[in-house]
Design an enzyme around this catalytic site. Structure first.
Site, PDB file in Angstrom:
ATOM      1  N   GLU A 243     -16.185   7.073   6.163  1.00  0.00           N
ATOM      2  CA  GLU A 243     -14.617   6.518   7.016  1.00  0.00           C
ATOM      3  C   GLU A 243     -14.132   7.123   8.108  1.00  0.00           C
ATOM      4  O   GLU A 243     -15.411   8.489   7.498  1.00  0.00           O
ATOM      5  CB  GLU A 243     -13.611   6.229   6.088  1.00  0.00           C
ATOM      6  CG  GLU A 243     -13.293   7.439   5.802  1.00  0.00           C
ATOM      7  CD  GLU A 243     -11.622   7.525   4.692  1.00  0.00           C
ATOM      8  OE1 GLU A 243     -10.821   6.207   4.871  1.00  0.00           O
ATOM      9  OE2 GLU A 243     -11.089   8.221   4.359  1.00  0.00           O
TER      10      GLU A 243
ATOM     11  N   ARG B 195       0.542  -1.561  -0.179  1.00  0.00           N
ATOM     12  CA  ARG B 195       0.108   0.343  -0.336  1.00  0.00           C
ATOM     13  C   ARG B 195       0.723   1.447   0.019  1.00  0.00           C
ATOM     14  O   ARG B 195       0.199   2.539  -0.477  1.00  0.00           O
ATOM     15  CB  ARG B 195      -1.366   0.118   1.474  1.00  0.00           C
ATOM     16  CG  ARG B 195      -1.851   0.553   1.436  1.00  0.00           C
ATOM     17  CD  ARG B 195      -2.858   1.228   2.199  1.00  0.00           C
ATOM     18  NE  ARG B 195      -2.569   1.406   3.334  1.00  0.00           N
ATOM     19  CZ  ARG B 195      -3.438   0.958   4.321  1.00  0.00           C
ATOM     20  NH1 ARG B 195      -4.144   0.987   4.675  1.00  0.00           N
ATOM     21  NH2 ARG B 195      -2.770   1.360   6.279  1.00  0.00           N
TER      22      ARG B 195
ATOM     23  N   LYS C 262      -2.424   7.062   1.696  1.00  0.00           N
ATOM     24  CA  LYS C 262      -1.657   7.482   2.930  1.00  0.00           C
ATOM     25  C   LYS C 262      -0.699   8.436   2.771  1.00  0.00           C
ATOM     26  O   LYS C 262       0.502   8.066   3.006  1.00  0.00           O
ATOM     27  CB  LYS C 262      -1.239   6.543   3.537  1.00  0.00           C
ATOM     28  CG  LYS C 262      -1.668   6.145   5.372  1.00  0.00           C
ATOM     29  CD  LYS C 262      -1.906   5.267   5.927  1.00  0.00           C
ATOM     30  CE  LYS C 262      -2.046   4.722   6.895  1.00  0.00           C
ATOM     31  NZ  LYS C 262      -2.667   5.012   7.307  1.00  0.00           N
TER      32      LYS C 262
END
Length: 399
Positions: A282, A155, A249
């Protein structure tokens, strides 16, 4: 108009500055105490000799806002040697110890691992610091194993690609460095956090003069147990990041921080974001899931939010509950606020909380207002997976 040089100096409140130095300054007859007014700028600065106090205020038509109000300021900032700066860093670390202990750090800039917390620093001209041009990820350390290291590593590499950050090393070298950093730390329970940055270079906006990307990693020891107590959440009023940024991220976490702070200010644990279409998105740094009255496990689509590694692992483990008849189906789809608030169970899922039951959202009690059985079962399943799961999710650390 007064010149910039006539402004009173704002100085460090360093505890290493001797008290005598402060006393001498405040009683120095050569120090001029003044009231300055910058009407064109809307600021006024005043100093009071009797109190050694400096106040900088901004005046508007109907109110005065205090910007700086300090009674411990002095005009002489000490010029430190490298050794003195390091000593002060060490002292600062000793006086600010919290629940987390930083056991080791790797930096590609100084080309190795250090276990001295005072040396765990990054260059101020790194564009990750002053431009937010960096990405990060994490992996839990449980009983001497790194949990889902490869999933998180994949990721961060994807995030780096989206952020146009070149890798300083190939994937296998990064993986080896991360494992060696944990090994040097001797940590057997905690977490590993690591960053990829365009690197240091200058203070410009463009990274064109950043000559090499950087890799940093820190091992954090945290013995706090995972909490299964039910929590309250609110709906965030802080705008959610657009999908281009929410799906990577990056270190740009100001919206996340403000959302978390908003929740804490209202006595809640976290705030829930809704997407641009009004569907549930989220939490500030975790995914959210629901169990309906029909025993469906629902999780919002990942197309506009971060694809949570822990959330996806929980979905895999939840298949066991379907086989046992505790759940009927597992679905990843758009979830409305009405569906969410009418659910029997609601939970946050992420590497920091694992699975945390939610008992109230805004003014709506979730289910019967207690920790749900599915959430508690999923928490136990993920903890067991961290301790004895397959080799695909557990990487041994050679201490």
């Amino acid at each position: 108009m007064a010149s910039i040089s006539s402004l009173p100096k704002i100085v460090s409140q360093n505890p290493h500055v001797p008290a005598k130095q402060l006393h001498d300054h405040l009683n120095n007859p050569n120090v001029k105490h003044r009231n300055l007014s910058f009407s064109g700028l809307g600021f006024r600065c005043s100093q009071h000799a009797s109190l050694g106090e400096t106040r900088i205020v901004r005046k508007s038509s109907n109110q005065t806002e205090v910007l700086v109000d300090s009674d411990t300021q002095i005009s002489d900032v000490p010029l430190l040697s490298c050794l003195e700066a390091i000593e002060n860093l060490n002292s600062n670390r000793e006086t600010q110890k919290g629940k987390q202990q930083f056991l080791a750090m790797y930096s590609s800039i100084f080309g190795g691992i250090t276990t001295d917390p005072a040396a765990m620093v990054i260059p101020i001209d790194d564009h990750m610091v002053h431009r937010g041009h960096g990405v990060f990820d994490t992996a839990a350390i449980m009983d001497g194993f790194l949990y889902e290291l490869d999933q998180h590593l994949d990721r961060i590499i994807r995030s780096a690609s989206l952020a146009k950050i070149k890798l300083p090393f190939d994937r296998e070298s990064i993986r080896r460095i991360l494992i060696q950093t944990v090994s040097a730390s001797k940590c057997r329970k905690g977490s590993l956090r690591y960053w990829l940055s365009v690197g240091p270079g200058d203070f410009q906006l463009s990274p064109s003069d950043c000559h090499q990307p950087a890799l940093y990693a820190v091992v954090i020891q945290d013995q706090s147990p995972f909490d299964s107590k039910g929590i309250t959440v609110i709906t965030s009023s802080v705008p959610i990041k657009p999908p281009q940024f929410a799906t990577m991220k990056s270190v740009n976490y100001l919206p996340n921080v403000l959302s978390k702070m908003e929740a804490e200010e209202k006595g809640a644990y976290a705030a829930i974001w809704l997407d641009s279409d009004g569907f549930i998105a989220e939490g500030p740094n975790m995914n959210v899931a629901f169990v309906t009255k029909e025993k469906e496990l629902l999780m919002p689509n990942f197309d506009k939010i971060l694809s949570g590694c822990t959330a996806k692992r929980v979905l895999t483990l939840a298949a066991e509950l379907v086989r046992k008849g505790k759940l009927r189906t597992i679905e990843i789809r758009n979830v409305t606020v009405e569906e969410g608030k009418k659910a029997d169970e609601m939970m946050l899922i992420g590497s920091g909380v694992l699975v945390r039951p939610i008992v109230q959202w805004d003014d709506q009690v979730i289910g019967v207002g207690q920790e749900g059985p599915v959430a508690l079962t999923l928490l136990n399943l993920i903890i067991e997976d961290m301790k004895s799961g397959p080799a695909t999710v557990r990487v041994p650390v050679p201490y």
